[in-house]
Structure formats: C-alpha cells, structure tokens
Design an enzyme around this catalytic site. Sequence first.
Site, PDB file in Angstrom:
ATOM      1  N   THR A 162      80.005  48.506  18.120  1.00 50.53           N
ATOM      2  CA  THR A 162      81.244  48.691  18.900  1.00 50.53           C
ATOM      3  C   THR A 162      81.224  47.653  20.026  1.00 50.53           C
ATOM      4  OG1 THR A 162      80.240  50.458  20.208  1.00 50.53           O
ATOM      5  CG2 THR A 162      81.554  51.116  18.308  1.00 50.53           C
ATOM      6  N   THR A 199      75.709  56.917  22.962  1.00 51.74           N
ATOM      7  CA  THR A 199      76.506  56.561  21.783  1.00 51.74           C
ATOM      8  C   THR A 199      75.598  55.691  20.996  1.00 51.74           C
ATOM      9  OG1 THR A 199      78.553  56.433  22.967  1.00 51.74           O
ATOM     10  CG2 THR A 199      78.539  55.503  20.786  1.00 51.74           C
ATOM     11  N   GLU A 281      75.308  47.701  28.418  1.00 53.42           N
ATOM     12  CA  GLU A 281      76.523  47.005  28.830  1.00 53.42           C
ATOM     13  C   GLU A 281      76.282  46.256  30.143  1.00 53.42           C
ATOM     14  OE1 GLU A 281      79.736  49.776  26.464  1.00 53.42           O
ATOM     15  OE2 GLU A 281      79.167  50.351  28.483  1.00 53.42           O
ATOM     16  N   ASN A 404      83.659  48.435  31.147  1.00 50.19           N
ATOM     17  CA  ASN A 404      84.086  49.829  31.146  1.00 50.19           C
ATOM     18  C   ASN A 404      85.322  50.133  31.973  1.00 50.19           C
ATOM     19  OD1 ASN A 404      82.205  51.222  29.395  1.00 50.19           O
ATOM     20  ND2 ASN A 404      80.689  50.339  30.775  1.00 50.19           N
ATOM     21  N   SER A 409      88.351  51.188  26.568  1.00 47.20           N
ATOM     22  CA  SER A 409      87.378  50.485  25.735  1.00 47.20           C
ATOM     23  C   SER A 409      86.922  51.424  24.629  1.00 47.20           C
ATOM     24  CB  SER A 409      86.183  50.027  26.554  1.00 47.20           C
ATOM     25  OG  SER A 409      85.499  51.130  27.098  1.00 47.20           O
TER      26      SER A 409
END
Lengths: 409, 409
Positions: A162, A199, A281, A404, A409
């Site tokens: 993702t 996730t 991230e 984010n 997103s």
Amino acid sequence: MGATPPRSPLAPAAFPALPEVGGLSLATIEAGVRYEGRTDVMLARLAPGSVVAGAFTRSATRSANVLDCQAKIGTHSDEGAAIIVNSGNSNAFTGKAGDGSVSAICEAVAKATGLPASRVFTSATGVIGERLPHDRITGKVKDLTAALGSASLEDAATAIMTTDTFPKGAGTTIHIDGQPVHIAGIAKGSGMIAPDMATMLVYIFTDAAIDQPTLQTMVSALNDKTFNCITVDSDTSTSDTLLVGATGASGIRVTDTSVGFMEGLRSVMLDLAHQVVRDGEGATKFVEVSVTGAASDADARTHALAIANSPLVKTAIAGEDPNWGRVVMAVGKSGAKADRDTLSIWFGDTLVAKDGWVSPDYSEEKAAAYMKNSELVLHVDLGLGGGTAHVWTCDLTHGYIEINADYRS
Amino acid sequence: MGATPPRSPLAPAAFPALPEVGGLSLATIEAGVRYEGRTDVMLARLAPGSVVAGAFTRSATRSANVLDCQAKIGTHSDEGAAIIVNSGNSNAFTGKAGDGSVSAICEAVAKATGLPASRVFTSATGVIGERLPHDRITGKVKDLTAALGSASLEDAATAIMTTDTFPKGAGTTIHIDGQPVHIAGIAKGSGMIAPDMATMLVYIFTDAAIDQPTLQTMVSALNDKTFNCITVDSDTSTSDTLLVGATGASGIRVTDTSVGFMEGLRSVMLDLAHQVVRDGEGATKFVEVSVTGAASDADARTHALAIANSPLVKTAIAGEDPNWGRVVMAVGKSGAKADRDTLSIWFGDTLVAKDGWVSPDYSEEKAAAYMKNSELVLHVDLGLGGGTAHVWTCDLTHGYIEINADYRS
C-alpha cells in the site's frame, strides 16, 4: 494515495534471493480494486497436506477477513489451502457487507481451485470503512488460478503493497539430518504499526512437514518476540495478519524439538519485522531500543515501548539529537517500575547517563556524532533486576506527516 | 530553542483581564538561566494565613522540585508561602545536584522573604538532564523580593514560557452571599503534554478563605476532569506542577459545600487546560473528543485518549480529512470494550458511521467541509452502556516535527 514516495533510505539494496518452497505456487493480477496500473491481488496455493498457523490483530474492531481467518485457522483438511490477498481496500469496518465480501471471495477461490471454502484464507489492506468492490476480485479469480506458478514471492510482495516503498521478503534454508528445509516469506506494512500487530500482512511458507498445533505454538511464541516487538507509530491496524503455511513437500518431519527449524523461522520473522520498520512511514533511522535491568521482562517491555512510541524521543532521533532527557521522560511515564537514581542510558557505546545523572565522562560531541548513523541502538538499564526487552522502531519525521495528513491515504 | 515560533493560530486574541487577587504579590526578573533578553524567573508571595494545595506529575523520574513540593504541600504554617519558578532548565534528572539546587533556591527565598524554607515552593521548566545553574537565580532573589507587587499575572505567565507561543491566563469572580471572591491563574506548557500532567506548570490564586484539606480535595477532583483530560503528544513531563494558593484576603469563608467556588475554580482550570492544548506544539486544530455509551467511564476515557493520542487520527485532522476509519482503528486498539457493530461516530453534527458501517445518509462533502474548522468535536458512541468522557487535544503537524526535531529544544 498520492504519488509513490521514494524508496525508504533504510531499505535493503534489493529484494533478496529466496529459496524455492516446494508445494507452493503463486499468482498475481491487476484487479483495479483501488489502484490503477499495478497488481493488487495475490493468490497462494498450498499443496494437499499443508497446514496453516497464524497470528492476528487483537483490535476490538478487527476486519471481517481477520475474523474469518481466525475461525478457520485451527481446522484441518488434507486438501491444502489457498491464501488470497488484495491491496487498496481493507474491508474493515464495512459492517455485514464486509462479511459478505469475504464469503464471496472464498467461494470464488474454492470454485476455481477445488478447495473447500473453509480452506481459503483472505486478507485485505488499504482504506478502512469503504465497501470492498469484491466483484473486481472474484471476476479475476479464474485467471488468477490459471496463472498459479507464474509469480515469484517478489511479485506477490509487490501486489500487496500500500504505502510501502519496497517489497519485503526474507528466507533461509536450514538442514535437518543433512536434508534441506526451506522457509521464505513476504510482508507489507508501513504505517499503523504497533504491537498487536499493525497494518501488517505477513505470509511465510515452508516445505517442512509439521503438524498444525506444533506450528501454531511456534508461530505464537515467535510472534511475541518479533512482530509484536516493532512499532512505527503506536497505532494498531484492524487487519493485521500473519499466516504461516507448511506444505510438507520436503518430506522432512519437524517437531517441537527442532531447534534449527524454530531458529530459521525466527530469523525469517525477525528479518521481515525489521523490514516493516525500515519502511516505516517517513523513517530515516532504524532504532533498536534495548532495556535491561528492569524488575521483570514485562516491565522492560513497557519501558521499551514507552521509549519507542514517544513522539519526543522519535523527533529527537529525527533531529540527530542525543537528547537522553527525553528517554528519561519516557521511562518515567511508562508506568513500569523505575528509580531515577539507578538509571543508566547508552546511545550506542556511549554511556550518557549513570546513577540518575549525566555520565562524568560523557562527550556530547561523541554522542551527537553517533546519532548521525542511520542505525541506532538506545540502551537503558534500570538497575533494578533481570528483566530485558528489545523493540525496534524508527524516527518521526516530516515524511510521516506528509504521508498521513494527505487527504484519505 | 530556535527562533520564537509564531503565535498559535488557536491562541485567544489577547491575554484576558484578570481580577485582582487580594493577598498576592508578584515579581519577575531576567536571571539568564538559559535564555537571554527575557524574564525567566517569577516569584509569587502569598500573604500570611494562605494555604496551598497541589497536583503533580506521576512520572517515576519526577524532578527534584516536584519531590520537594510534594513533601511540603500538606504541611501548615501561618506565615503564608512563596512560589518561585524558573524557565530554561527543568532541573530534572540532575541527580543529587538537583536536590541541592532546590535547597539553595528555597533557602535564598526564605532568607529574603522571612518565610521558613518549608513554605517556599519551586518549579523549573526547560531542558532535562543539565545541571540547573541555580546561582543565577539565588543571585537575583533579593532584587525579586524587593520588586514584589510590581508584576502582573501576565508578566508572570510570560516569565515561565518555554516553547509556548503565548502567555496563558484565566480568571473569574464569583459571589458568595453577595461578596466577591476572586480566582485567577496562569499556565505554561505546549509539548510533553498528556495526562499526569505534561510539562505543564499552573499557578492559580484566590482570595477565598478555605482550609487546606478542603482546597486539596477540590483541586484533586477538578484536576482529573481538566488538566488530566488534555493531551498534545502523549508524552508526560517529569516536572508537571499545579499549585493553588488561597490567601483568605477576601474574608469570605469557602467550604466543601461552596458549589459556586468549586465551579469557578473548575472554569479557571478548564480554561487554562484548553489554552495549553491551543498552544500544543504545531497545533492548528483544537479538538474535543467526546465518548459516550461506553461500558464504564474508565472505558470511555481509555477510548477517548486512544483517539486523541493516535498519530494517524491526529495527522488526518491536520489534513482536514474526515477519516473516521482511523477513529475506528483507535477505538479498536484502545483495549477497552468495543463492539464493531454498535459503534457510531459523529464529526460535529454529521453522523458518519452507525452500526458498524458508514451512515446511510453520510455526506463526505459535508464532513470534509466541517473538518476545515479550527475547532472540532469528534463524538464516538460505543452503544454499550452509560460511560462518558471528554478529552481535548490538537492535530499533529509539520510544526510539531519542526519544533521537536531541532537539536536540543
């Protein structure tokens, strides 16, 4: 999803060469679930006789896919299994419709592969709370099944990305009585990463012959020391899934006394867990937080996670500031036992604080120079007992905010 | 400290007009503890007969100043009290030297004011882990004492600022039997703000006549609904201090049945708590998280804090994205009781999710338009029971990273 972010500076140089796992075949396809111009569904077929073990998010709002996997994981069948994963939409918090999507996908895979639906495991990752357009997936299942064997683990790792900036894979070959047993796996996950598990989707395959309860016991134990010891942002996904499939194709029997197999599986799990952090991230630093001398292992873990999740510690690391005062703050707030006057803190090999105060031979220049490394170890000794813990995290940077704070997103 | 950041967009237009509190005199001075060209020490003198109540950080690594205040808070003396506060250096995690700094400052104030050292309360805020150059403060105590009465509450609020972008004050006048009683206070704190309580220093003064145990009971109860319900970054300071001094100068006796006084004190505490959030590092949105329908008040608070502390929720708010999926995620990870299928979520008046899925008449445009406001209310109903909680937070922006990734803020 905005433009694809650049590859993480902490990424490995390339996707690793992985061993072939007998009894496993893979396929990927472009189903257009949400993304355009890229693969977004992967199918794994595990040969008859395979067993599957797993670990899942403990979120109270876990997705329909997770609930379905959990219901199936302990059951047995001689027919093998299939795992189908889509990216782009997590099918989480989609009410009863989400359950329907899972059933539709399982039925389609069952029909195409000849497996019972009870042996089809699904995962979904992406946006939460929007209905999964599962027709786009079921419409491709026949083509996917026909293509089984055409995709590599790298292809599969790529299809499930993702906000990941690189596909994640790890593998090893161990030998039992001189015979090779192969273990190889893939993972995705870069935000919403914290214990319980993120996730994060992880699929590991081995051609070892092992019974399901033994594999499950190993996976649960190793999960606590690997995927449940990483944190990017303290947030926990509703979709975290780890599935480990063992096909038995090597013919090598593994039991709960197979230290070599357990160690091999551990190394693959830890490697993948570290790669997830390396793709945190916005991450620019990979950080091991090591806590010793705590009153118990549980206390050590509480301290380690408080440090690893502290926004002030994580921004100090981003700023390459050896700000050990913020480490003290995090220890103090954790709720676990600590004594201001017995604390010691190291940044790498540099003892920065001792007995509740700055170390007498502390060199700010040396510590500041150390912080410029992209891989860091923060070590805290509580001076209270024998409890230890290790967790892995990354820094908190503008990149995290950029990714984010983008609209949806 | 880099350049002074611009005033928070959430700041009140101006420092409020505050009532005069009889029996209180203030002074401020430039002592050069760390900052240049600004006041950095404030002294408050409370008249003979005053009582002092307080609440403090629960950090296990709390500062020497906090430990000293806690030891003194319950003791009594007819001679009044003094409070001296410096900014620039928190005197936290400075080992035994930190205790010595507190003693030296207390002795100096005691000598200059004629109070016993046991009636001198100190606070310090700023960098952790560096020895407090207390000589710079003790060298100014005579001048400070001579200047008592020359400073306003706004001057005092300004002297104790660190990364704050505006001085914080609040006050009210209540009437008991037609007679006025004044309450006015100041606060500082913009990072490291979370329950228990933050790098937050708060000083509230009243000319009510009240006995110490009654005041303490009120302060403790109100603290749990005000300062312990705000969070900027989930980090907890080692120095948090709330002191409430009552001089009795109004001659109006307040007892534990004085609902009007309690309500006045509550309003001043809540106003200051909100101002601390409004000055959250990098904040552009002021957010109330309201949780109802939880299995208990404690569960409601756990959910509310999980939402308010979630980096993914906070960055979505920064991005003006009505990303209720992240709210579901935060509820799921909190550990408190939740049922995916009974959850409802409102952004302002817009019902976005109901019964475990997006609300049938949800309008993304309406929700997105609402998110553009600078003051937001997120309301979650668990659909399980009667538990409620309210917490206040801000968004997570590039500004937070800028402020905290600077070398040694």
